[in-house]
Structure formats: C-alpha cells, structure tokens
Design an enzyme around this catalytic site. Sequence first.
Site, mmCIF file in Angstrom:
data_model
loop_
_atom_site.group_PDB
_atom_site.id
_atom_site.type_symbol
_atom_site.label_atom_id
_atom_site.label_comp_id
_atom_site.label_asym_id
_atom_site.label_seq_id
_atom_site.Cartn_x
_atom_site.Cartn_y
_atom_site.Cartn_z
ATOM 1 N N THR A 19 56.607 62.477 79.933
ATOM 2 C CA THR A 19 58.076 62.527 79.980
ATOM 3 C C THR A 19 58.614 62.718 81.392
ATOM 4 O O THR A 19 59.830 62.739 81.585
ATOM 5 C CB THR A 19 58.590 63.681 79.100
ATOM 6 N N GLY A 69 57.492 62.760 85.981
ATOM 7 C CA GLY A 69 56.565 62.801 87.112
ATOM 8 C C GLY A 69 55.365 61.868 87.037
ATOM 9 O O GLY A 69 55.493 60.660 86.787
ATOM 10 N N ARG A 88 56.666 67.053 75.047
ATOM 11 C CA ARG A 88 57.445 67.871 74.105
ATOM 12 C C ARG A 88 58.878 67.391 73.982
ATOM 13 O O ARG A 88 59.535 67.660 72.993
ATOM 14 C CB ARG A 88 57.435 69.339 74.564
ATOM 15 N N ASP A 147 53.063 69.536 71.432
ATOM 16 C CA ASP A 147 52.698 70.444 72.515
ATOM 17 C C ASP A 147 51.171 70.485 72.583
ATOM 18 O O ASP A 147 50.524 70.801 71.575
ATOM 19 C CB ASP A 147 53.282 71.835 72.172
ATOM 20 N N TYR A 196 47.254 79.505 88.874
ATOM 21 C CA TYR A 196 47.374 78.036 88.820
ATOM 22 C C TYR A 196 46.133 77.401 89.453
ATOM 23 O O TYR A 196 45.537 76.471 88.889
ATOM 24 C CB TYR A 196 48.650 77.556 89.527
ATOM 25 N N PRO A 234 45.616 65.625 93.198
ATOM 26 C CA PRO A 234 46.718 65.389 94.137
ATOM 27 C C PRO A 234 47.065 66.634 94.936
ATOM 28 O O PRO A 234 46.837 67.763 94.498
ATOM 29 C CB PRO A 234 47.894 65.007 93.225
ATOM 30 N N LEU A 271 50.675 67.555 97.469
ATOM 31 C CA LEU A 271 52.117 67.675 97.177
ATOM 32 C C LEU A 271 52.691 66.372 96.612
ATOM 33 O O LEU A 271 52.742 65.360 97.311
ATOM 34 C CB LEU A 271 52.877 67.971 98.471
ATOM 35 N N VAL A 272 53.116 66.401 95.380
ATOM 36 C CA VAL A 272 53.751 65.243 94.746
ATOM 37 C C VAL A 272 55.149 65.676 94.317
ATOM 38 O O VAL A 272 55.293 66.664 93.581
ATOM 39 C CB VAL A 272 52.975 64.783 93.494
ATOM 40 N N THR A 289 57.877 65.799 92.072
ATOM 41 C CA THR A 289 58.175 65.530 90.654
ATOM 42 C C THR A 289 59.027 66.704 90.182
ATOM 43 O O THR A 289 59.616 67.415 90.979
ATOM 44 C CB THR A 289 56.872 65.485 89.836
#
Length: 252
Positions: A12, A14, A35, A60, A153, A183, A185-186, A188
């Site tokens: 949904t 990025g 979701r 989910d 994280y 990755p 830094l992206v 999104t």
Amino acid sequence: MEKKIAMITGATSGIGEACAKKFAQGGYNIIITGRRKEKLDVLKNQLEAMGAEVIAMQFDVREREAAKKAVDFLKGKWANIDVLINNAGLALGLDKEYEGDFNDWDTMIDTNIKGLLNMTRFVVPSMVKRNQGHIINIGSVAGDAAYANGNVYCATKAAVKALTDGLRIDVAESEVRVTNIKPGLVQTNFSNVRFHGDDTRAENVYKGIKPLTGEDIADVAFYAAAAPAHVQIAEVLVLATHQANGSTIIRK
Ligand code: NDP
Ligand code: 8X3
C-alpha cells in the site's frame, strides 16, 4: 504463456507499492497485500490499467490465522506464486534501548520478524513442492550493524538476514531462490511511521542527501527475479551515494 505471479506484502506504500508496479510492468500478475483497504483498491486499479490481473488481500501479517486464510484462499493459477516479496515492515521510535517503548518493540518484532515468518511458512511449501519460486526479503542496512538508537529495529533486520540465510540453506536442494535486499535511506512513508506522524522530523531524515526511492529498490528486486534460473542473487546492499553504512551519511 501463463504470466508469472508475484505476491507483495505491504504493497500500500513505498517500496512494496513500487515493487507491485515494477512487476506489473514486467509482465507479472500481482497479489497485493496490506492493512489499508482503500490504498489496495486504488493500487489494484492502477495495476490493472497496466495489464496485470490483480488480487488485493487486506490482512495484517502479524495475524497468523488471517495470513493463512489469505494464502489458502488462492486457488488455481493463483496458488502457484512465483515470487514472494516479504516487504511489510516498519520502524517505530528512535530511542535508547534502555528507554524504548514496549509497544513499539512488540510491533516491530511481531511485524518484521514474525509477520515475515508467517508468510514464509504459508507460501514456501508450495514453492518447494513445485520446485520453483523465489523469496525476496526486504532487510536493511540496519541489519548489518546497529546505529545509534536503532537497537530493536536493527535487531529485527539482523533477524531478517538470519532468516533469509537460513531459508536459503533449507531450500538449497530445490530450484527455489532466496534473496535479501538491504536498502539504506529510502524516502517513503517509513520515517513518518517511525516518528508517529511527525512529518517535519521525518523530512529531516532525508535532508541534505538525495535518498533512494521505492522504485530504486523495486528495480533491484526485479533484477533478482529476472536473473537466469541458475543465478541466485543472495544479498544486495543498496545505499544512496552519500551514505556509506547505517551510521555514516554525508549531508550537503
Ligand atoms: P512504508 O511505510 O512506505 O511502507 C510499509 C508497508 O508495510 C505499508 O504498505 C504498510 O501497509 C505495510 N505494513 C506495515 N505493517 C504491516 C502489517 N502489520 N501487516 C501488513 N502490512 C503492513 O515504508 P517502506 O516502503 O520504506 O518499508 C517497506 C520495507 O522496507 C520495510 O520492511 C522496511 O523496514 C524496509 N526498509 C525501508 C527503508 C527505508 O529507508 N524506507 C530502508 C530499508 C528497509 P499498511 O499500513 O496498509 O498495512
Ligand atoms: C531503514 C533504513 O537506515 O533508517 O531500514 O534504518 S534506516
């Protein structure tokens, strides 16, 4: 010839949304999940306009029964998923490990590790049975080494690396391929989510550097999927040019 099928979790927004579009353009039929139903509906229309057949599934990834029900629902050609992109994930907060929020920890661990495991557990048996398939996990540079305040994280993405490497061993006798894309830094919705909707703080993450886009990562995922059957792109670290690792970012 029957089109191949890609299932993308967290489509949904990025990176997941960009992967859905890239694979649709590349001739795949697409299963999109997430979701937010309204976002799935919009994307489904866009992908269909590109010529793909699309199934949108709202669930989910943390809810094991819902994930199982979704995969079990796929019948006929849709049961033969060629590429699973385990992308759904998030960071919440940027706090010292001894000050972190318990709910944030649980959500990250449940989504990034257990959600990815749920999808793997339900989708991969059919790939092994058919002796065909590709699992692309979206890890992170954060999984290579912890950065300041990234603790939990970073740990979840280190777990994604371990789970990707473990799966690659477990399917090695088959033709199934397993890839970890890591990755940097992206730009999104990632930082808006991490900072609980603080858009200014989110924008600052990308200040002074040209970040990657979801499309840059989708290109890498598609490259891995399109490689000849004997070529397994095991792992790819993709960074913005002025980012050297998870901690070293040169801003101008
Ligand atoms: P976005 O916030 O833009 O997208 C995250 C996607 O994950 C959304 O589609 C969201 O959908 C979905 N998602 C989150 N939680 C759940 C859940 N419990 N169940 C189902 N879907 C869920 O961020 P990105 O595109 O940047 O993130 C995609 C992946 O890339 C993540 O795994 C992230 O850790 C990883 N990554 C991102 C980087 C970055 O700098 N942006 C760098 C390295 C890795 P919905 O809310 O509709 O459920
Ligand atoms: C997302 C990239 O560096 O913000 O995984 O952790 S980073």
